[in-house]
Design a protein around this motif. Structure first.
Motif, short mmCIF file in Angstrom:
data_model
loop_
_atom_site.label_atom_id
_atom_site.label_comp_id
_atom_site.label_asym_id
_atom_site.label_seq_id
_atom_site.Cartn_x
_atom_site.Cartn_y
_atom_site.Cartn_z
N PHE A 114 0.81 -1.21 -0.16
CA PHE A 114 0.09 -0.12 -0.09
C PHE A 114 0.86 1.44 0.03
O PHE A 114 0.24 2.45 0.53
CB PHE A 114 -0.94 -0.15 1.28
N THR A 171 -0.22 -1.86 -9.88
CA THR A 171 -0.65 -2.68 -8.61
C THR A 171 -1.14 -3.97 -9.04
O THR A 171 -1.17 -4.49 -10.19
CB THR A 171 -2.13 -2.03 -8.07
N TYR A 224 -9.82 -1.03 -5.36
CA TYR A 224 -9.68 0.59 -5.16
C TYR A 224 -10.50 1.48 -5.48
O TYR A 224 -9.95 2.69 -5.53
CB TYR A 224 -8.10 0.68 -5.75
N ASN A 266 -9.66 -2.69 -0.52
CA ASN A 266 -8.38 -1.85 -0.25
C ASN A 266 -8.79 -0.48 0.06
O ASN A 266 -7.49 0.24 0.41
CB ASN A 266 -7.56 -1.87 -1.54
N ILE A 271 -7.99 4.31 -4.03
CA ILE A 271 -6.66 4.40 -4.50
C ILE A 271 -6.09 6.16 -4.24
O ILE A 271 -4.90 6.00 -3.63
CB ILE A 271 -6.16 4.28 -5.94
N VAL A 309 -5.10 5.73 -0.72
CA VAL A 309 -3.94 5.07 -0.43
C VAL A 309 -2.94 5.70 -0.74
O VAL A 309 -1.80 5.44 0.04
CB VAL A 309 -4.08 3.79 -1.23
N TYR A 315 -3.86 -0.89 -12.98
CA TYR A 315 -4.14 -2.13 -11.90
C TYR A 315 -3.85 -3.53 -12.57
O TYR A 315 -3.94 -3.64 -13.88
CB TYR A 315 -5.61 -1.79 -11.85
N HIS A 363 -8.23 6.37 -13.64
CA HIS A 363 -7.71 4.86 -13.31
C HIS A 363 -7.47 4.23 -14.68
O HIS A 363 -8.38 4.36 -15.57
CB HIS A 363 -8.60 4.15 -12.37
#
Ligand SMILES: Cc1cc2nc3c(=O)[nH]c(=O)nc-3n(C[C@H](O)[C@H](O)[C@H](O)COP(=O)(O)OP(=O)(O)OC[C@H]3O[C@@H](n4cnc5c(N)ncnc54)[C@H](O)[C@@H]3O)c2cc1C
Length: 261
Positions: free
Chosen positions: A103, A153, A160, A166, A169, A172, A195, A257
């Motif tokens: 992370f 990732t 995310y 998780n 993102i 994170v 990802y 993303h």
């Protein structure tokens, strides 16, 4: 534009290494000057310790921030740290590229921050309205420069997402984008995140590479994340109407993303 890429992956023939080659080629083709700090190749020393401050006597208690401030001011920091600081001052845009490990960034990159971001260089800089803090959060030595993360990732994009297991993102990565980039003054661009890359085939690699290049072409024009400035500035708590409008228009200022297809 001068671009510094700080690269943290132990294997140059990795996916990250291949994406680094793509990025350098694309940036140079756009006419930018590029320097790469490949931390494993440099055998970067990650831990701050006494050897960073040779003037601190063996019997003396080491106080890292004061030793750092003293040696920065006197020009006595170690040569490896001074070289990286020069690169930062040279750069208009800085990219940190790394695989997401636990992370966060690989320890070697955190160690680069710990040592290169000396007191008087990246923190404890200047005196603004509030002398307790100095210049930080959008102000400071890196003001006027841009920065962006390029991250891969193993995890799924859904994990995310806003309600993902998780965590989002942007949450994170917040300690990096906000704490390590915005704090010393960078305007931080939305992160580029690829990802679920562990089994990427050539077609997917081509796709991720193309998406990365299109983000690199927006380095000078993309809107930075609207973090709150420390002093003054024009920050206002956004209204729900504004946030909803931004979401509808796609201008959320959050990470864009890229999912491996
Ligand atoms: C210690 C550790 C902690 C981790 N923690 C997390 C975590 O907290 N969250 C999370 O989501 N993930 C985590 N991961 C997973 C990690 O983020 C991924 O393994 C990493 O992002 C993959 O990037 P890489 O460059 O190492 O890929 P590589 O292993 O080098 O390559 C990935 C795939 O890309 C393919 N590929 C396709 N084209 C190319 C090309 N041209 N060149 C090279 N390879 C190509 C390779 O064949 C391979 O299948 C962790 C992994 C480790 C080792």
């Amino acid at each position: 534009m001068n671009v510094l890429i700080v690269f943290a992956h132990p294997e140059r023939h990795s996916l990250n290494g291949a994406l680094l080659d793509v990025a350098v080629r694309d940036l140079e083709a756009q006419g930018h000057k590029v320097q790469v700090s490949d931390l494993y190749r440099l055998q970067w020393k990650p831990a701050v310790d006494r050897s960073d401050f040779p003037d601190v006597g063996q019997g003396d208690r080491l106080k890292v921030a004061s030793a750092s401030a003293r040696d920065f001011t006197a020009g006595n920091l170690t040569e490896d740290v001074k070289a990286e600081q020069e690169k930062l001052l040279w750069a208009d845009t800085v990219i940190f590229q790394f695989p997401l490990w636990w992370f966060s960034m690989p320890a070697i990159l955190k160690g680069w921050i710990d040592r290169v971001y000396a007191c008087g260089f990246a923190y404890g800089v200047g005196e603004h309205n509030d002398k307790r803090w100095g210049d930080r959060y959008g102000e400071g030595k890196m003001a006027g420069k841009r920065a962006m993360l390029v991250v891969t990732t193993g995890g799924w994009p859904e994990h995310y997402s806003a309600r993902g297991i998780n965590g989002p993102i942007d949450d994170v990565l917040f300690h990096i984008t906000h704490g390590m980039l915005f704090y010393p003054g960078f305007a931080v661009l939305p992160s580029f995140v690829a990802y679920r890359v562990d089994r990427l085939n050539e077609a997917q690699f081509a796709d991720v590479s193309a998406q990365l290049c299109s983000r690199l072409r927006e380095l000078e024009t993309a809107s930075p994340i609207a973090y709150r400035n420390q002093n003054g500035g024009d920050y206002q708590i956004p209204s729900m109407e504004l946030l909803e409008g931004l979401e509808k228009s796609g201008e959320t200022g959050f990470s864009l993303h890229v999912a491996a297809p």
